[in-house]
Design a protein around this motif. Structure first.
Motif, PDB file in Angstrom:
ATOM      1  N   LEU A 136      27.751 -87.593  65.234  1.00 12.53           N
ATOM      2  CA  LEU A 136      28.959 -87.342  66.174  1.00 12.53           C
ATOM      3  C   LEU A 136      29.823 -86.242  65.490  1.00 12.53           C
ATOM      4  O   LEU A 136      29.770 -85.272  66.169  1.00 12.53           O
ATOM      5  N   TYR A 137      30.150 -86.500  64.230  1.00 13.26           N
ATOM      6  CA  TYR A 137      31.231 -85.599  63.649  1.00 13.26           C
ATOM      7  C   TYR A 137      30.179 -84.421  62.767  1.00 13.26           C
ATOM      8  O   TYR A 137      30.796 -83.282  62.740  1.00 13.26           O
ATOM      9  N   ILE A 138      28.967 -84.470  62.576  1.00 12.23           N
ATOM     10  CA  ILE A 138      28.241 -83.391  62.430  1.00 12.23           C
ATOM     11  C   ILE A 138      27.985 -82.298  63.267  1.00 12.23           C
ATOM     12  O   ILE A 138      27.979 -81.066  63.275  1.00 12.23           O
ATOM     13  N   GLN A 139      27.784 -82.837  64.750  1.00 11.52           N
ATOM     14  CA  GLN A 139      27.919 -82.077  65.767  1.00 11.52           C
ATOM     15  C   GLN A 139      29.145 -81.811  66.391  1.00 11.52           C
ATOM     16  O   GLN A 139      29.032 -80.889  67.279  1.00 11.52           O
ATOM     17  N   LEU A 140      30.081 -82.081  65.995  1.00  8.62           N
ATOM     18  CA  LEU A 140      31.577 -81.619  66.423  1.00  8.62           C
ATOM     19  C   LEU A 140      31.934 -80.266  66.173  1.00  8.62           C
ATOM     20  O   LEU A 140      31.494 -79.487  65.022  1.00  8.62           O
ATOM     21  N   ASP A 141      32.041 -79.533  67.242  1.00  9.69           N
ATOM     22  CA  ASP A 141      32.586 -78.148  66.868  1.00  9.69           C
ATOM     23  C   ASP A 141      33.910 -77.956  67.803  1.00  9.69           C
ATOM     24  O   ASP A 141      34.625 -78.796  68.087  1.00  9.69           O
ATOM     25  N   SER A 142      34.146 -76.600  67.953  1.00 13.86           N
ATOM     26  CA  SER A 142      35.499 -76.244  68.436  1.00 13.86           C
ATOM     27  C   SER A 142      35.606 -76.701  69.950  1.00 13.86           C
ATOM     28  O   SER A 142      36.713 -76.917  70.306  1.00 13.86           O
ATOM     29  N   GLN A 143      34.388 -76.924  70.683  1.00 10.83           N
ATOM     30  CA  GLN A 143      34.710 -77.180  71.881  1.00 10.83           C
ATOM     31  C   GLN A 143      34.793 -78.805  72.091  1.00 10.83           C
ATOM     32  O   GLN A 143      35.124 -79.430  73.284  1.00 10.83           O
ATOM     33  N   GLY A 144      34.349 -79.417  70.853  1.00 11.31           N
ATOM     34  CA  GLY A 144      34.642 -80.807  71.159  1.00 11.31           C
ATOM     35  C   GLY A 144      33.238 -81.484  70.921  1.00 11.31           C
ATOM     36  O   GLY A 144      32.267 -80.881  70.345  1.00 11.31           O
ATOM     37  N   TRP A 145      32.989 -82.834  71.352  1.00 11.17           N
ATOM     38  CA  TRP A 145      31.724 -83.536  71.556  1.00 11.17           C
ATOM     39  C   TRP A 145      30.895 -83.259  72.950  1.00 11.17           C
ATOM     40  O   TRP A 145      31.566 -83.188  73.956  1.00 11.17           O
ATOM     41  N   PHE A 146      29.579 -82.947  72.933  1.00 12.02           N
ATOM     42  CA  PHE A 146      28.701 -83.007  74.062  1.00 12.02           C
ATOM     43  C   PHE A 146      28.961 -84.496  74.578  1.00 12.02           C
ATOM     44  O   PHE A 146      28.732 -85.353  74.119  1.00 12.02           O
ATOM     45  N   TYR A 147      29.354 -84.574  75.993  1.00  9.14           N
ATOM     46  CA  TYR A 147      29.556 -85.740  76.596  1.00  9.14           C
ATOM     47  C   TYR A 147      28.277 -86.805  76.502  1.00  9.14           C
ATOM     48  O   TYR A 147      28.719 -88.043  76.350  1.00  9.14           O
ATOM     49  N   LYS A 148      27.100 -86.468  76.568  1.00  2.12           N
ATOM     50  CA  LYS A 148      25.953 -87.282  76.302  1.00  2.12           C
ATOM     51  C   LYS A 148      25.945 -88.047  74.967  1.00  2.12           C
ATOM     52  O   LYS A 148      25.709 -89.338  74.862  1.00  2.12           O
ATOM     53  N   ASN A 149      26.243 -87.243  73.916  1.00  2.21           N
ATOM     54  CA  ASN A 149      26.398 -87.670  72.528  1.00  2.21           C
ATOM     55  C   ASN A 149      27.350 -88.638  72.531  1.00  2.21           C
ATOM     56  O   ASN A 149      27.204 -89.858  72.135  1.00  2.21           O
ATOM     57  N   LEU A 150      28.509 -88.323  73.098  1.00  3.42           N
ATOM     58  CA  LEU A 150      29.714 -89.275  73.026  1.00  3.42           C
ATOM     59  C   LEU A 150      29.736 -90.714  74.044  1.00  3.42           C
ATOM     60  O   LEU A 150      29.670 -91.767  73.239  1.00  3.42           O
ATOM     61  N   LEU A 151      29.096 -90.483  75.061  1.00  2.00           N
ATOM     62  CA  LEU A 151      28.678 -91.605  75.919  1.00  2.00           C
ATOM     63  C   LEU A 151      27.880 -92.480  75.377  1.00  2.00           C
ATOM     64  O   LEU A 151      28.021 -93.626  75.325  1.00  2.00           O
ATOM     65  N   PRO A 171      47.151 -92.738  76.451  1.00  2.45           N
ATOM     66  CA  PRO A 171      48.200 -92.088  75.580  1.00  2.45           C
ATOM     67  C   PRO A 171      48.695 -93.226  74.447  1.00  2.45           C
ATOM     68  O   PRO A 171      49.174 -92.951  73.337  1.00  2.45           O
ATOM     69  N   GLU A 172      48.627 -94.477  74.894  1.00  2.03           N
ATOM     70  CA  GLU A 172      49.051 -95.552  73.981  1.00  2.03           C
ATOM     71  C   GLU A 172      47.740 -95.941  73.243  1.00  2.03           C
ATOM     72  O   GLU A 172      47.125 -97.104  73.787  1.00  2.03           O
ATOM     73  N   THR A 173      47.401 -95.300  72.355  1.00  2.00           N
ATOM     74  CA  THR A 173      46.045 -95.345  71.707  1.00  2.00           C
ATOM     75  C   THR A 173      45.978 -96.484  70.845  1.00  2.00           C
ATOM     76  O   THR A 173      46.815 -97.029  70.202  1.00  2.00           O
ATOM     77  N   THR A 174      44.989 -97.174  70.971  1.00  2.00           N
ATOM     78  CA  THR A 174      44.380 -98.315  70.170  1.00  2.00           C
ATOM     79  C   THR A 174      44.094 -97.952  68.812  1.00  2.00           C
ATOM     80  O   THR A 174      43.861 -96.798  68.527  1.00  2.00           O
ATOM     81  N   GLU A 175      44.028 -98.910  67.740  1.00  2.00           N
ATOM     82  CA  GLU A 175      43.669 -98.468  66.178  1.00  2.00           C
ATOM     83  C   GLU A 175      42.363 -97.927  66.227  1.00  2.00           C
ATOM     84  O   GLU A 175      42.114 -96.956  65.751  1.00  2.00           O
ATOM     85  N   GLY A 176      41.610 -98.590  67.032  1.00  2.92           N
ATOM     86  CA  GLY A 176      40.063 -98.230  67.106  1.00  2.92           C
ATOM     87  C   GLY A 176      39.805 -96.944  67.495  1.00  2.92           C
ATOM     88  O   GLY A 176      39.031 -96.163  67.030  1.00  2.92           O
ATOM     89  N   LEU A 177      40.599 -96.355  68.570  1.00  7.19           N
ATOM     90  CA  LEU A 177      40.472 -95.109  69.248  1.00  7.19           C
ATOM     91  C   LEU A 177      40.649 -94.183  68.456  1.00  7.19           C
ATOM     92  O   LEU A 177      40.070 -93.047  68.046  1.00  7.19           O
ATOM     93  N   THR A 178      41.756 -94.452  67.763  1.00 12.11           N
ATOM     94  CA  THR A 178      42.575 -93.434  66.504  1.00 12.11           C
ATOM     95  C   THR A 178      41.405 -92.960  65.643  1.00 12.11           C
ATOM     96  O   THR A 178      41.242 -91.868  64.991  1.00 12.11           O
ATOM     97  N   LEU A 179      40.947 -94.180  64.891  1.00  9.11           N
ATOM     98  CA  LEU A 179      40.212 -94.187  63.715  1.00  9.11           C
ATOM     99  C   LEU A 179      38.552 -93.568  64.142  1.00  9.11           C
ATOM    100  O   LEU A 179      38.185 -92.872  63.393  1.00  9.11           O
ATOM    101  N   LEU A 180      38.229 -93.837  65.210  1.00  9.64           N
ATOM    102  CA  LEU A 180      37.005 -93.474  65.742  1.00  9.64           C
ATOM    103  C   LEU A 180      37.028 -91.865  66.067  1.00  9.64           C
ATOM    104  O   LEU A 180      36.006 -91.118  65.849  1.00  9.64           O
ATOM    105  N   PHE A 181      37.975 -91.241  66.732  1.00  9.33           N
ATOM    106  CA  PHE A 181      37.891 -90.162  67.344  1.00  9.33           C
ATOM    107  C   PHE A 181      39.039 -89.196  66.604  1.00  9.33           C
ATOM    108  O   PHE A 181      40.201 -89.257  67.079  1.00  9.33           O
ATOM    109  N   SER A 182      38.860 -88.421  65.745  1.00  7.48           N
ATOM    110  CA  SER A 182      40.007 -87.576  65.159  1.00  7.48           C
ATOM    111  C   SER A 182      39.180 -86.179  64.571  1.00  7.48           C
ATOM    112  O   SER A 182      38.287 -86.529  63.880  1.00  7.48           O
ATOM    113  N   TYR A 183      39.716 -85.102  64.557  1.00  7.65           N
ATOM    114  CA  TYR A 183      39.274 -83.804  64.143  1.00  7.65           C
ATOM    115  C   TYR A 183      39.233 -84.009  62.536  1.00  7.65           C
ATOM    116  O   TYR A 183      38.447 -83.367  61.810  1.00  7.65           O
ATOM    117  N   GLU A 184      40.394 -84.866  62.000  1.00  9.55           N
ATOM    118  CA  GLU A 184      40.263 -84.835  60.708  1.00  9.55           C
ATOM    119  C   GLU A 184      39.217 -85.508  59.862  1.00  9.55           C
ATOM    120  O   GLU A 184      38.801 -85.276  58.772  1.00  9.55           O
TER     121      GLU A 184
END
Length: 916
Positions: free
Chosen positions: A349-364, A409-422
């Motif tokens: 997922l993170y190797i495929q990440l680019d400026s547009q984000g993740w392709f929806y099929k890969n993320l789903l 908007p009130e993100t869970t810990e899991g959501l924050t850890l899984l999805f971040s450009y960092e």
């Protein structure tokens, strides 16, 4: 039957009054546990247990080094590679692809005590000979290639030196060091007697060490082989031991010990071919159930040997409930565990990440992983379903972390850890993964899921090691390199199962069975390419150089498998060999040569039963689905009638009544999905809406050439505006969507140009656009009112004749709108377009009575053919058509429409599926 270890322990006890001064060395740790148990039974009293080593741990002790992990070896090798030679260096990611092969070769060179300078000299000369050519100067590519081979000796030396400085080594280096330290060890342990038990294929270092101990005269060696294989000069099961017997000077004065004569005794051998791996697992489960029912005590002396270790999980799931004690003597590959899939997907997922984000099929695809769902679980909301719904609703083709945060908007810990450009940076990625493991750990602890916790522990250790190494080595600076080493690690690491080794059914791999004997043996995957493994050559050292320096090749590796296979058969009474009959499998498609060899064995030909087992398949009659109309369904049909029937819903019924049932009765709507490219339905919707907007200025007026020409420049803007309603957050200026956009524009422009040509010879007045119609109709036998409704794309007058026009983006044939026999209009779906045109005409006639009209379809795909007008014909063979729709025409249609609605409302007529 007396087992090999029992035989040895009894023999040694008779020769020695005590085991205090004995050191036992065996091929593996597993056999040591059984030897200890056999000594206990033989002695029959309490004594101090003797020292028992596996050959690897024994040599490790002599060498004074510890074994470096595979990861440490790979990193040290790359470090040495960077610091040797002057040729251009590859990245760690590229290096890791072939570095493992080089490690295996270095390991083999040192285990077989090959002089490295001599072998590498041979190797570099051969490579140079392979690259000879007539030109005086070599290209840079060839120079770099030859430089690599010339630097191998220096690389080997630097690699070993770095490991030695850390007090560790790869297996070959540990063996080489042990050979150098052997005399010191022998001198300090003269009061100990070393007994080597159950060996077969020995490398040069092991041969040297054992021979040195035997030379001292205070050591002994026992071989685990049947005399039948030893005396057969061509049988590979005795290949190595015959070689040692011939070459070792020790055997000029000493006979071989540990020999047995069990193989030729009567045995029950069953050879069974089973299709596919899962069927093998099911067959083993049924076989064990049968054995248990005949004699429960037999299971205690039964072993299932897995030729293909990936069958472990299917076999465990196939074991009968009656078997309550199982000991697994093998590791389960870490890369086969469910949690490995999640981390592999996260890397991707993170190797495929680019400026547009993740392709929806890969993320789903990542979100549906069960462990991701655990990480995103929340008591008050289903985060995964929420993300999927929002992605489909907003038609997001590319998804960024900020888009995900906008959903919750009130993100869970899991959501924050899984999805971040960092996380695209290795150190952040590793920190996030370790935090995710902690989250999962808490989840598994609450559920008391001990197996998953064991898997998790191994991954926690692994990622912490990666974190430490990435900090220590600067070259591990991108996710691709990190993923490469991660894959190498999980492919070699195993989760070891712990159980009672001396109780219950034993499940093990081929190597774990060394020195162990069972009355009943079940061996799976006895196929070529698995048993034996086949001619795999993952090595930089050519075959002829291996032969020159005494390194093992195909012959030796096949002989190892042959020995292990036949050693299992030596003392067994009941033998079940199972192979995969499918010829299309990747690993092994035909039965093993071992089976063919057994079938020609004169000792056992009469005791062998060969058969093919196939699963029982019950034929199922292909009866069409039929839904009876009960009172609940009838009430829902009445509700549908009151709400309104559209021409498309009625043609849906004609096509397949079950489709109508799903759509109108069950109200099953099509799943909302992301359209990464414009779907045909969306394509049609955009075209229809654009046509309505462009023709609105003509409502109630005649088309004129000037005004039509004025609309042409507006087409692109109107289509783009409508397109962006669906793809508001995506780029439509490239790819297939750009093509679709231009196609819609071209369709409409061509249509307007055709209209301009048309009005030069005809007058056309626009009466209505996208007009909604709804009429009540009386249907005999139905008490509730029946509403017919629909939307007309266009109503106009051409030369004073009223026309109803329906737009279609697909292909249309003139036969689709022709009627010869009126019954076929509600029986044949090919006439569905004619049915729809008549529905629109029928509704319009009720609201606006008129003597005569016409109705046609304009197909944008074949505009050149003009409108396809509804027509009636007296015969299929005649070309004479009547294009007029009169009251008589609509009366005939009404009869068929009423008949169709009566059928839908008839409780005695079920919804029956039609074949597509």
């Amino acid at each position: 039957m007396q087992s090999f270890l029992n035989q040895i322990s009894e023999e040694l006890w008779k020769k020695n009054s005590s085991f205090d001064n004995l050191i036992f060395v065996l091929p593996g740790k597993r056999a040591g546990t059984f030897l200890k148990n056999n000594i206990s039974q033989t002695v029959g009293k309490t004594i101090f247990a003797p020292e028992i080593y596996s050959i690897e741990s024994f040599i490790e002790m002599i060498s004074g080094l510890s074994y470096a992990t595979n990861t440490q070896q790979l990193f040290e090798l790359y470090n040495a590679y960077l610091n040797t030679g002057s040729n251009e260096k590859e990245s760690f990611y590229s290096f890791s692809k072939w570095g493992q092969i080089l490690l295996q070769d270095f390991n083999e060179i040192d285990r077989y005590l090959v002089p490295p300078e001599k072998l590498f000299s041979y190797l570099s000369v051969i490579q140079e000979m392979n690259q000879w050519h007539l030109k005086p100067n070599k290209t840079k590519l060839i120079e770099d290639y030859l430089s690599f081979w010339n630097n191998l000796e220096e690389l080997h030396s630097a690699f070993n030196k770095n490991l030695l400085e850390n007090g560790s080594g790869h297996q070959g280096l540990v063996y080489r060091e042990a050979c150098q330290n052997l005399s010191d060890y022998i001198n300090t342990s003269k009061n100990k007697k070393h007994v080597f038990i159950g060996f077969n294929a020995l490398n040069s270092a092991e041969v040297f060490i054992i021979k040195e101990f035997l030379k001292e005269g205070n050591s002994d060696i026992y071989w685990d082989i049947d005399i039948c294989f030893l005396e057969d000069k061509i049988h590979d099961a005795g290949f190595f031991i015959r070689q040692y017997q011939k070459e070792w000077s020790y055997f000029k004065d000493h006979s071989l010990k540990g020999l047995s004569e069990y193989y030729s005794t009567t045995k029950n051998i069953q050879i069974t071919g089973v299709p596919k791996n899962v069927s093998q697992a099911k067959y083993v489960g049924d076989l064990i159930l049968d054995l248990n029912e005949k004699d429960p005590n037999q299971i205690k002396n039964t072993a299932v040997i897995l030729g293909d270790e990936t069958l472990l999980n299917p076999i465990l799931n196939s074991l009968p409930a009656e078997i309550n004690q199982v000991n697994i003597t093998m590791g389960y590959p870490l890369d086969k565990t469910p949690i490995a899939g999640m981390f592999t997907q996260l890397f991707d997922l993170y190797i495929q990440l680019d400026s547009q984000g993740w392709f929806y099929k890969n993320l789903l695809s990542f979100l549906v992983h069960p462990y991701v769902q655990k990480l995103l679980s929340s008591e008050d909301k289903n985060i995964v379903n929420g993300i999927k719904a929002e992605v489909n609703k907003r038609n997001w083709i590319y998804i960024t972390p900020s888009k995900l945060k906008s959903i919750f908007p009130e993100t869970t810990e899991g959501l924050t850890l899984l999805f971040s450009y960092e996380n695209a940076e290795p150190s952040h990625f590793l920190n996030s993964v370790i935090a995710l493991i902690e989250l999962l750990k808490r989840n598994f602890q609450l559920q008391e899921n001990h197996l998953e916790l064991e898997y998790l522990y191994h991954f926690h250790t692994l990622f912490n090691e990666l974190k430490m190494l990435s900090g220590e080595y600067a070259f591990l600076h991108d996710l691709k390199a990190l993923q490469s080493i991660f894959k190498e690690l999980i492919s070699t690491e195993k989760v070891n199962f712990r159980g009672e080794p001396l109780e219950g059914l034993q499940i093990m791999g081929m190597l774990e069975s060394r020195n162990l004997d069972f009355e009943t043996v079940i061996i799976t995957s006895v196929n070529e390419g698995i048993l034996p493994a086949g001619k795999t050559n993952n090595s930089f050292i050519p075959f002829d150089i291996k032969r020159e320096f005494g390194l093992p090749a195909y012959k030796e590796k096949d002989a190892v498998y042959t020995y292990h296979f036949y050693r299992l058969l030596q003392r067994a009474k009941n033998i079940y060999l199972i192979y995969n009959t499918e010829p299309d499998v990747i690993e092994g498609g035909e039965k093993s040569r071992f089976i063919s060899q057994l079938l020609t064995d004169e000792n056992h030909i009469e005791n062998i039963v060969a058969k093919i087992a196939v699963p029982q398949i019950n034929s199922i009659l292909n009866t069409p689905v039929s839904i009876e109309k009960d009172s609940d369904i009838m009430s829902k049909i009445s509700a549908v009638f009151k709400k309104g029937l559209s021409p498309s819903s009625l043609t849906n019924y004609i096509k397949n009544p079950i489709n109508f049932y799903k759509q109108k009765i069950l109200k099953l709507e099509e799943t909302l999905e992301v359209e990464e490219t414009i779907a045909s339905k969306t394509f049609g919707t955009i075209l229809h809406k654009a046509m309505e907007i462009l023709y609105e200025p003509f409502l109630g007026a005649f088309l004129t050439e000037g005004k039509l020409k004025e609309q042409r420049p507006k087409i692109r803007g109107v289509v783009k505006h409508e397109l962006l309603k669906t793809y508001a957050e995506e780029d439509i200026s490239r790819g297939k969507n750009l093509i679709a956009f231009n196609v819609i524009v071209a369709y409409i422009d061509s249509f307007i140009l055709k209209e301009i040509e048309n009005i030069k010879h005809h007058t056309i007045k626009i009466i209505a656009l996208e007009k909604d119609l709804s009429v009540d109709i009386d249907v005999p036998g139905i008490d509730t009112p029946v509403i017919l409704k629909g939307t007309l794309d266009r109503v106009d007058e051409k030369d004073g004749m009223l026309r109803i026009i329906d737009y279609k983006t697909g292909s249309v044939l003139s036969s689709n709108v022709e009627v010869v026999l009126w019954d076929e209009i509600i029986e044949n779906y090919d006439r569905s377009k004619a049915f729809q045109l008549l529905c629109y005409s029928f509704m319009y006639q009720i609201i606006n009575p008129i003597e005569k009209m016409s109705a046609g379809i304009i197909s944008f795909k074949n505009l050149g053919s003009g409108p396809f007008y509804f027509s009636t014909k007296n015969s299929r063979n005649t070309s004479k058509k009547d294009f007029n729709i009169t009251k008589d025409t609509l009366d005939l249609f009404q009869e068929q429409l009423v008949k169709l609605i009566q059928e839908i409302a008839n409780p005695a007529v079920p919804f029956i599926a039609k074949e597509d």
